[in-house]
Design a protein around this motif. Structure first.
Motif, mmCIF file in Angstrom:
data_model
loop_
_atom_site.group_PDB
_atom_site.id
_atom_site.type_symbol
_atom_site.label_atom_id
_atom_site.label_comp_id
_atom_site.label_asym_id
_atom_site.label_seq_id
_atom_site.Cartn_x
_atom_site.Cartn_y
_atom_site.Cartn_z
ATOM 1 N N VAL A 121 1.174 -1.227 -0.068
ATOM 2 C CA VAL A 121 -0.126 0.075 -0.081
ATOM 3 C C VAL A 121 0.477 1.236 0.170
ATOM 4 C CG1 VAL A 121 -1.852 1.653 0.971
ATOM 5 C CG2 VAL A 121 -1.900 -1.576 1.642
ATOM 6 N N ALA A 122 0.689 2.182 -1.010
ATOM 7 C CA ALA A 122 1.602 3.647 -1.407
ATOM 8 C C ALA A 122 0.591 4.740 -0.804
ATOM 9 C CB ALA A 122 1.235 3.517 -2.451
ATOM 10 N N LEU A 123 1.357 5.099 0.622
ATOM 11 C CA LEU A 123 0.814 6.413 0.953
ATOM 12 C C LEU A 123 1.763 7.272 0.195
ATOM 13 C CD1 LEU A 123 0.390 6.067 4.677
ATOM 14 C CD2 LEU A 123 -1.161 6.193 2.735
ATOM 15 N N PRO A 124 0.584 8.327 -0.026
ATOM 16 C CA PRO A 124 0.968 10.446 -0.130
ATOM 17 C C PRO A 124 2.316 10.702 0.840
ATOM 18 C CG PRO A 124 -1.549 10.309 0.222
ATOM 19 C CD PRO A 124 -1.052 9.139 0.653
ATOM 20 N N ASP A 125 3.078 11.100 0.184
ATOM 21 C CA ASP A 125 3.829 12.043 0.857
ATOM 22 C C ASP A 125 3.404 12.744 2.462
ATOM 23 O OD1 ASP A 125 5.793 11.327 -0.561
ATOM 24 O OD2 ASP A 125 5.362 13.121 -1.551
ATOM 25 N N LYS A 126 2.582 12.971 2.580
ATOM 26 C CA LYS A 126 2.203 13.803 3.640
ATOM 27 C C LYS A 126 0.926 13.358 3.935
ATOM 28 C CE LYS A 126 4.881 17.805 3.306
ATOM 29 N NZ LYS A 126 4.760 19.478 3.460
ATOM 30 N N THR A 136 -3.152 11.742 4.835
ATOM 31 C CA THR A 136 -4.300 11.916 6.552
ATOM 32 C C THR A 136 -4.452 11.214 7.143
ATOM 33 O OG1 THR A 136 -6.116 11.359 4.994
ATOM 34 C CG2 THR A 136 -5.093 13.703 4.230
ATOM 35 N N ALA A 137 -4.766 11.701 8.605
ATOM 36 C CA ALA A 137 -4.866 10.902 9.625
ATOM 37 C C ALA A 137 -6.216 9.602 9.257
ATOM 38 C CB ALA A 137 -5.629 11.445 10.841
ATOM 39 N N ARG A 138 -6.471 10.304 8.603
ATOM 40 C CA ARG A 138 -7.914 9.358 7.709
ATOM 41 C C ARG A 138 -6.925 8.152 6.711
ATOM 42 N NH1 ARG A 138 -13.429 10.128 5.333
ATOM 43 N NH2 ARG A 138 -14.003 10.565 7.295
ATOM 44 N N GLU A 139 -6.498 8.143 6.007
ATOM 45 C CA GLU A 139 -5.476 7.659 4.795
ATOM 46 C C GLU A 139 -4.204 6.339 5.967
ATOM 47 O OE1 GLU A 139 -5.006 10.410 1.192
ATOM 48 O OE2 GLU A 139 -3.521 10.639 2.654
ATOM 49 N N ILE A 140 -3.524 7.100 6.792
ATOM 50 C CA ILE A 140 -3.170 6.479 7.746
ATOM 51 C C ILE A 140 -3.951 5.383 8.563
ATOM 52 C CG2 ILE A 140 -1.919 6.177 9.847
ATOM 53 C CD1 ILE A 140 -0.950 8.618 8.889
ATOM 54 N N ALA A 141 -4.930 5.851 9.238
ATOM 55 C CA ALA A 141 -6.484 5.051 9.689
ATOM 56 C C ALA A 141 -6.666 3.946 9.197
ATOM 57 C CB ALA A 141 -6.991 5.582 10.596
ATOM 58 N N GLU A 142 -6.922 4.360 7.495
ATOM 59 C CA GLU A 142 -7.462 3.342 6.760
ATOM 60 C C GLU A 142 -6.896 1.627 5.812
ATOM 61 O OE1 GLU A 142 -8.611 5.301 3.038
ATOM 62 O OE2 GLU A 142 -10.807 6.148 4.087
ATOM 63 N N VAL A 143 -4.751 2.441 5.594
ATOM 64 C CA VAL A 143 -4.171 1.732 5.916
ATOM 65 C C VAL A 143 -3.852 0.505 6.985
ATOM 66 C CG1 VAL A 143 -1.564 1.329 5.077
ATOM 67 C CG2 VAL A 143 -3.220 3.159 4.088
ATOM 68 N N ALA A 144 -3.951 1.925 8.269
ATOM 69 C CA ALA A 144 -3.792 0.508 9.653
ATOM 70 C C ALA A 144 -5.037 -0.576 10.025
ATOM 71 C CB ALA A 144 -3.667 1.427 10.380
#
Length: 127
Positions: A11-16, A18-26
């Motif tokens: 899973v690739a996350l953007p450079d910065k 959001t908390a929501r994006e991090i939570a979704e990956v987690a």
């Protein structure tokens, strides 16, 4: 190693993110006993746990402690909640809380036993 619930290998996350994006990956990540054990062998991970005030004694059975649902893997919520509860020394409130929970479980087991025995006696009477 790391596995995930959704079958996604990377899973690739953007450079910065959001908390929501991090939570979704987690939410997609599960940690296996083997992966956690391999982490425990790394000095940086040991230092991180020490910085979090998690005793070496608690680190030995870390997976068993954190796998609260007994599912054989640890999701991010179990990891975060478990690590936060392991921090520092046990307080009186922790010990009292465990005693109260144990008493509640014991009461439920006794109630279950009585119900099973009643059902068994009913079945025996029918025979």
């Amino acid at each position: 190693g790391l596995s995930n619930k959704k079958g996604i290998q990377a899973v690739a996350l953007p450079d910065k993110p959001t908390a929501r994006e991090i939570a979704e990956v987690a939410a997609m990540i599960d940690i296996t006993p083997e992966f956690l054990e391999s982490l425990r062998k790394h000095r940086k991970f040991q230092e991180l746990l020490k910085d979090l005030d998690i005793s070496e004694e608690d680190q030995l059975d870390l997976f068993e402690t954190l796998d609260v649902d007994g599912g054989g893997s640890i999701d991010m919520e179990e990891l975060m909640v478990g690590l936060s509860r392991l921090r520092g020394d046990a307080r009186r409130a922790d010990i009292v809380g465990v005693g109260l929970i144990l008493r509640h479980v014991q009461h439920n087991v006794q109630r279950f036993e009585a119900t099973v025995l009643d059902a068994l006696q009913e079945q025996t009477a029918k025979i």
